[in-house]
Design a protein around this motif. Structure first.
Motif, PDB file in Angstrom:
ATOM      1  N   VAL A 186      -0.190  -1.907  -0.526  1.00 11.78           N
ATOM      2  CA  VAL A 186       0.879  -2.487   0.289  1.00 11.78           C
ATOM      3  C   VAL A 186       0.909  -4.002   0.116  1.00 11.78           C
ATOM      4  CG1 VAL A 186       1.768  -2.761   2.628  1.00 11.78           C
ATOM      5  CG2 VAL A 186       0.689  -0.609   1.960  1.00 11.78           C
ATOM      6  N   LEU A 187      -0.269  -4.617   0.065  1.00  9.70           N
ATOM      7  CA  LEU A 187      -0.351  -6.062  -0.123  1.00  9.70           C
ATOM      8  C   LEU A 187       0.194  -6.456  -1.492  1.00  9.70           C
ATOM      9  CD1 LEU A 187      -1.270  -8.787   0.960  1.00  9.70           C
ATOM     10  CD2 LEU A 187      -3.547  -8.330   0.026  1.00  9.70           C
ATOM     11  N   ILE A 188      -0.106  -5.647  -2.526  1.00 14.96           N
ATOM     12  CA  ILE A 188       0.416  -5.934  -3.876  1.00 14.96           C
ATOM     13  C   ILE A 188       1.931  -5.846  -3.889  1.00 14.96           C
ATOM     14  CG2 ILE A 188       0.511  -5.041  -6.234  1.00 14.96           C
ATOM     15  CD1 ILE A 188      -2.427  -4.226  -5.922  1.00 14.96           C
ATOM     16  N   LEU A 189       2.475  -4.828  -3.212  1.00 13.62           N
ATOM     17  CA  LEU A 189       3.927  -4.690  -3.154  1.00 13.62           C
ATOM     18  C   LEU A 189       4.560  -5.877  -2.423  1.00 13.62           C
ATOM     19  CD1 LEU A 189       4.314  -0.882  -2.337  1.00 13.62           C
ATOM     20  CD2 LEU A 189       4.860  -2.045  -4.485  1.00 13.62           C
ATOM     21  N   ALA A 190       3.927  -6.308  -1.320  1.00 10.00           N
ATOM     22  CA  ALA A 190       4.454  -7.459  -0.579  1.00 10.00           C
ATOM     23  C   ALA A 190       4.421  -8.717  -1.442  1.00 10.00           C
ATOM     24  CB  ALA A 190       3.640  -7.671   0.690  1.00 10.00           C
ATOM     25  N   THR A 191       3.325  -8.917  -2.182  1.00  7.97           N
ATOM     26  CA  THR A 191       3.223 -10.079  -3.072  1.00  7.97           C
ATOM     27  C   THR A 191       4.280 -10.018  -4.166  1.00  7.97           C
ATOM     28  OG1 THR A 191       0.838 -10.173  -2.646  1.00  7.97           O
ATOM     29  CG2 THR A 191       1.662 -11.372  -4.556  1.00  7.97           C
ATOM     30  N   GLY A 192       4.471  -8.822  -4.711  1.00  5.10           N
ATOM     31  CA  GLY A 192       5.487  -8.653  -5.750  1.00  5.10           C
ATOM     32  C   GLY A 192       6.880  -8.960  -5.245  1.00  5.10           C
ATOM     33  N   TYR A 193       7.166  -8.553  -4.009  1.00  6.99           N
ATOM     34  CA  TYR A 193       8.493  -8.813  -3.446  1.00  6.99           C
ATOM     35  C   TYR A 193       8.710 -10.313  -3.263  1.00  6.99           C
ATOM     36  CZ  TYR A 193      12.346  -9.191  -0.193  1.00  6.99           C
ATOM     37  OH  TYR A 193      13.534  -9.546   0.385  1.00  6.99           O
ATOM     38  N   VAL A 194       7.692 -11.005  -2.757  1.00  4.23           N
ATOM     39  CA  VAL A 194       7.815 -12.462  -2.577  1.00  4.23           C
ATOM     40  C   VAL A 194       8.053 -13.147  -3.919  1.00  4.23           C
ATOM     41  CG1 VAL A 194       6.567 -14.539  -1.864  1.00  4.23           C
ATOM     42  CG2 VAL A 194       6.434 -12.470  -0.465  1.00  4.23           C
ATOM     43  N   TRP A 195       7.345 -12.712  -4.945  1.00  8.89           N
ATOM     44  CA  TRP A 195       7.504 -13.321  -6.280  1.00  8.89           C
ATOM     45  C   TRP A 195       8.910 -13.092  -6.812  1.00  8.89           C
ATOM     46  CZ3 TRP A 195       8.269 -11.003 -11.155  1.00  8.89           C
ATOM     47  CH2 TRP A 195       8.163 -11.868 -12.240  1.00  8.89           C
ATOM     48  N   LEU A 196       9.420 -11.848  -6.670  1.00  8.19           N
ATOM     49  CA  LEU A 196      10.770 -11.542  -7.145  1.00  8.19           C
ATOM     50  C   LEU A 196      11.817 -12.319  -6.358  1.00  8.19           C
ATOM     51  CD1 LEU A 196      10.544  -7.673  -7.687  1.00  8.19           C
ATOM     52  CD2 LEU A 196      10.734  -9.449  -9.454  1.00  8.19           C
ATOM     53  N   LEU A 223       5.253   1.689   5.066  1.00  7.62           N
ATOM     54  CA  LEU A 223       4.112   2.024   4.204  1.00  7.62           C
ATOM     55  C   LEU A 223       2.790   1.731   4.910  1.00  7.62           C
ATOM     56  CD1 LEU A 223       5.416   0.675   0.770  1.00  7.62           C
ATOM     57  CD2 LEU A 223       5.176   3.072   1.476  1.00  7.62           C
ATOM     58  N   SER A 224       2.747   0.663   5.689  1.00  5.25           N
ATOM     59  CA  SER A 224       1.526   0.342   6.442  1.00  5.25           C
ATOM     60  C   SER A 224       1.222   1.429   7.466  1.00  5.25           C
ATOM     61  CB  SER A 224       1.681  -1.005   7.140  1.00  5.25           C
ATOM     62  OG  SER A 224       1.876  -2.045   6.202  1.00  5.25           O
ATOM     63  N   ALA A 225       2.258   1.872   8.202  1.00  7.60           N
ATOM     64  CA  ALA A 225       2.056   2.922   9.199  1.00  7.60           C
ATOM     65  C   ALA A 225       1.608   4.225   8.537  1.00  7.60           C
ATOM     66  CB  ALA A 225       3.349   3.148   9.981  1.00  7.60           C
ATOM     67  N   LEU A 226       2.188   4.553   7.398  1.00  7.85           N
ATOM     68  CA  LEU A 226       1.804   5.783   6.691  1.00  7.85           C
ATOM     69  C   LEU A 226       0.383   5.679   6.145  1.00  7.85           C
ATOM     70  CD1 LEU A 226       5.135   6.549   4.811  1.00  7.85           C
ATOM     71  CD2 LEU A 226       4.190   7.755   6.791  1.00  7.85           C
ATOM     72  N   THR A 227      -0.018   4.471   5.755  1.00 12.10           N
ATOM     73  CA  THR A 227      -1.398   4.277   5.290  1.00 12.10           C
ATOM     74  C   THR A 227      -2.382   4.527   6.424  1.00 12.10           C
ATOM     75  OG1 THR A 227      -0.704   2.660   3.631  1.00 12.10           O
ATOM     76  CG2 THR A 227      -3.012   2.607   4.322  1.00 12.10           C
ATOM     77  N   VAL A 228      -2.058   4.018   7.611  1.00 14.06           N
ATOM     78  CA  VAL A 228      -2.908   4.278   8.782  1.00 14.06           C
ATOM     79  C   VAL A 228      -2.954   5.778   9.061  1.00 14.06           C
ATOM     80  CG1 VAL A 228      -3.155   3.913  11.270  1.00 14.06           C
ATOM     81  CG2 VAL A 228      -2.476   2.021   9.793  1.00 14.06           C
ATOM     82  N   ALA A 229      -1.811   6.453   8.926  1.00 13.83           N
ATOM     83  CA  ALA A 229      -1.772   7.897   9.171  1.00 13.83           C
ATOM     84  C   ALA A 229      -2.652   8.650   8.186  1.00 13.83           C
ATOM     85  CB  ALA A 229      -0.332   8.398   9.085  1.00 13.83           C
ATOM     86  N   ILE A 230      -2.662   8.217   6.921  1.00 11.75           N
ATOM     87  CA  ILE A 230      -3.491   8.876   5.908  1.00 11.75           C
ATOM     88  C   ILE A 230      -4.973   8.768   6.264  1.00 11.75           C
ATOM     89  CG2 ILE A 230      -4.248   8.724   3.493  1.00 11.75           C
ATOM     90  CD1 ILE A 230      -1.370   7.939   2.785  1.00 11.75           C
ATOM     91  N   ALA A 263      -0.187  11.946  13.807  1.00 12.18           N
ATOM     92  CA  ALA A 263       1.242  12.262  13.873  1.00 12.18           C
ATOM     93  C   ALA A 263       2.059  11.083  14.390  1.00 12.18           C
ATOM     94  CB  ALA A 263       1.456  13.488  14.761  1.00 12.18           C
ATOM     95  N   LEU A 264       1.472  10.309  15.313  1.00 14.03           N
ATOM     96  CA  LEU A 264       2.185   9.167  15.872  1.00 14.03           C
ATOM     97  C   LEU A 264       2.504   8.140  14.792  1.00 14.03           C
ATOM     98  CD1 LEU A 264       3.240   7.606  18.336  1.00 14.03           C
ATOM     99  CD2 LEU A 264       0.941   6.686  18.631  1.00 14.03           C
ATOM    100  N   PHE A 265       1.524   7.811  13.954  1.00 10.99           N
ATOM    101  CA  PHE A 265       1.746   6.828  12.897  1.00 10.99           C
ATOM    102  C   PHE A 265       2.617   7.391  11.782  1.00 10.99           C
ATOM    103  CE2 PHE A 265      -1.784   4.840  15.048  1.00 10.99           C
ATOM    104  CZ  PHE A 265      -1.515   3.490  14.924  1.00 10.99           C
ATOM    105  N   ALA A 266       2.483   8.686  11.509  1.00 10.98           N
ATOM    106  CA  ALA A 266       3.344   9.301  10.500  1.00 10.98           C
ATOM    107  C   ALA A 266       4.803   9.258  10.943  1.00 10.98           C
ATOM    108  CB  ALA A 266       2.912  10.745  10.249  1.00 10.98           C
ATOM    109  N   ALA A 267       5.043   9.548  12.219  1.00  7.83           N
ATOM    110  CA  ALA A 267       6.418   9.500  12.745  1.00  7.83           C
ATOM    111  C   ALA A 267       6.949   8.070  12.732  1.00  7.83           C
ATOM    112  CB  ALA A 267       6.443  10.065  14.162  1.00  7.83           C
ATOM    113  N   LEU A 268       6.093   7.104  13.071  1.00  5.85           N
ATOM    114  CA  LEU A 268       6.506   5.707  13.053  1.00  5.85           C
ATOM    115  C   LEU A 268       6.880   5.275  11.640  1.00  5.85           C
ATOM    116  CD1 LEU A 268       6.844   2.970  14.446  1.00  5.85           C
ATOM    117  CD2 LEU A 268       4.391   2.563  14.061  1.00  5.85           C
ATOM    118  N   GLY A 269       6.067   5.676  10.642  1.00  3.36           N
ATOM    119  CA  GLY A 269       6.371   5.334   9.256  1.00  3.36           C
ATOM    120  C   GLY A 269       7.687   5.932   8.795  1.00  3.36           C
ATOM    121  N   ALA A 270       7.917   7.199   9.153  1.00  3.13           N
ATOM    122  CA  ALA A 270       9.167   7.853   8.764  1.00  3.13           C
ATOM    123  C   ALA A 270      10.365   7.170   9.421  1.00  3.13           C
ATOM    124  CB  ALA A 270       9.117   9.327   9.147  1.00  3.13           C
ATOM    125  N   LEU A 271      10.234   6.787  10.690  1.00  3.70           N
ATOM    126  CA  LEU A 271      11.327   6.126  11.398  1.00  3.70           C
ATOM    127  C   LEU A 271      11.649   4.770  10.779  1.00  3.70           C
ATOM    128  CD1 LEU A 271      13.279   6.015  13.795  1.00  3.70           C
ATOM    129  CD2 LEU A 271      11.424   5.041  15.169  1.00  3.70           C
TER     130      LEU A 271
END
Length: 361
Positions: free
Chosen positions: A25-35, A75-82, A336-344
Motif C-alpha cells: 500500500v505504501l509503494i502504491l501511495a508513493t507511486g501515485y505521488v510520483w505520477l 486497500l489499508s482496511a482490506l489489509t487489516v482484514a486479511i 468482517a467489519l474491516f472487510a466491509a469498510l474496505g469494500a465500501l
C-alpha cells in the motif's frame, strides 16, 4: 474486570504476519505521488494540456485525488482484514441465577442511611430484583451470627420480594459464611470446599489458571482451573456495612468464589464516619468498612458500590444492573467489519470517479 481479561490486548491480530502487505500500500501511495508530480510538470512544457486538464477536472483540481485516496484507504482496511483483527468487547453476560446476600447484623440498624441501613439495603435489593429479566432466578441469603437461605432461587418475583421484606436485624455477623452459603446455592459443586472452609476456618486449596510454566510449556495446575469472574451464568450481590465477627473471613470465601469463577458484587451500606449505635445497654460507633467489601469484589473480578443515602439508590442500581447485564468481556474477531469498510471505500472511490470523470479511476 478480571485479571485474565485485563491482560488481554484491546486490539490484536490472529495473523499479524500479513501486515507486511501495508508495504505494498505504501509503494502504491508513493507511486501515485510520483505520477501526480510528473503530471503537474507536463503543462510547463505543453501549455495546451493545462487548459484541457482544467476542462476535464471541471475547475476542481482536488477531485482527482479523492478517488485514489479512498482506494488507498480501502486497500489499508482490506489489509487489516486479511490479518484477522480481534478486539476485547463487552458482551451480554446472560445471567441465569442471581443470589442476593443481605447483612442482618445489629450494626445494620444504624440510621446514617435513612430510614436505616437494613431498610435501605432491602429497598436496593428489591429495585434490583424488579429490574431482572423474567428468565433470571433470584435467591436470598440472610446473614447474621449464622447464615441461611431465606429464599431459594426462584422466578416468582413476589415470593422473593416477600422474603426480602421479612428480614429483621439480628445479632452477630458471619459474612464469610453468608458468602459461602450463597456460593453453594449458586454452585452446588462448590459445597465440599465451602463446608471445609466453614468447619475448619482454613482456606481450601485454590485452583489457579494454568500458567504454562511447566516443563515443555505445558500447564501443570488443575485442568478444571478457571479465571476469576469467568462464570457468566450467575453472580452474587452482597449488601452489607462490611463488619464481621464470626465464621471464616469474607476474603477467604471470596477467594473460593473466585476459584470457581463466580463474581461477588458488593454494596457498602452506610457512611465511613459512622454513627453511635446504642442497644441492649451498650453503645458503639459503627462505621462502613469499605476495605473488606472492596477486597471481596476485587478478588472475584467484580465491583464495589457505595450506598450512602436514598438519593444514591437509583445511581447504584443503574450501575450495578448494567454490570450484571453486560459484564462478559471476550476477544471477538472483527475481520468482517474491516472487510466491509474496505469494500465500501472502494465502491465510493469508483462511483465518485465515474460521476466526476466518466470513468472508474
Amino acid at each position: 474486570m478480571t485479571d485474565a481479561v485485563s491482560r488481554l490486548p484491546v486490539f490484536s491480530f490472529l495473523w499479524p504476519g500479513m501486515l507486511w502487505l501495508f508495504a505494498l500500500v505504501l509503494i502504491l501511495a508513493t507511486g501515485y505521488v510520483w505520477l501526480d508530480r510528473r503530471r503537474r510538470r507536463a503543462p510547463v512544457h505543453y501549455p495546451a494540456l493545462k487548459t484541457a486538464g482544467l476542462a476535464i477536472q471541471g475547475g476542481a483540481p482536488w477531485r482527482r485525488h479523492v478517488a485514489p485516496a479512498l482506494t488507498l484507504l480501502a486497500l489499508s482496511a482490506l489489509t487489516v482484514a486479511i490479518a484477522r483483527p480481534q478486539a476485547v468487547m463487552m458482551l451480554p453476560s446472560r445471567i441465569e441465577t442471581l443470589i442476593l446476600v443481605l447483612d442482618l447484623s445489629g450494626s445494620m440498624r444504624a440510621q446514617d442511611v435513612k430510614p436505616n441501613r437494613l431498610r435501605a439495603a432491602q429497598q436496593a435489593a428489591k429495585v434490583l430484583l424488579d429490574a431482572q429479566p423474567a428468565a433470571v432466578s433470584v435467591g436470598v441469603v440472610a446473614v447474621a451470627g449464622t447464615a441461611a437461605v431465606a429464599q431459594a432461587p426462584s422466578r416468582a418475583r413476589e415470593a422473593v420480594a416477600t422474603a426480602i421484606d421479612r428480614l429483621q436485624p439480628q445479632g452477630g455477623t458471619a459474612l464469610g459464611n453468608g458468602l459461602l452459603i450463597a456460593l453453594t446455592t449458586l454452585l452446588p459443586q462448590a459445597g465440599a470446599d465451602a463446608e471445609r472452609l466453614m468447619n475448619d476456618d482454613m482456606p481450601p486449596p485454590r485452583k489457579s489458571r494454568p500458567s504454562g510454566n511447566a516443563p515443555g510449556g505445558l500447564a501443570s495446575p488443575d485442568d478444571d482451573a478457571v479465571a476469576p469472574g469467568s462464570y457468566a451464568s450467575g453472580a452474587i450481590v452482597l449488601f452489607s456495612d462490611g463488619e464481621s465477627n464470626a465464621g471464616p473471613a469474607a476474603i477467604q470465601a471470596a477467594e473460593l468464589a473466585a476459584a470457581h469463577g463466580v463474581r461477588i458484587y458488593t454494596v457498602g451500606v452506610g457512611t465511613t464516619e459512622g454513627v453511635v449505635l446504642s442497644a441492649d445497654g451498650w453503645s458503639a460507633r459503627v462505621r462502613l468498612d469499605e476495605k473488606v467489601l472492596k477486597q471481596v469484589a476485587e478478588a472475584t473480578g467484580a465491583e464495589y458500590f457505595r450506598l450512602e443515602d436514598a438519593a444514591e439508590l437509583k445511581k447504584v442500581y443503574r450501575a450495578l444492573n448494567a454490570r450484571l447485564a453486560f459484564d462478559k468481556r471476550s476477544q471477538v474477531e472483527i475481520t468482517a467489519l474491516f472487510a466491509a469498510l474496505g469494500a465500501l471505500l472502494a465502491a465510493c472511490a469508483g462511483l465518485l470517479s465515474l460521476w466526476w470523470f466518466g470513468r472508474v479511476m
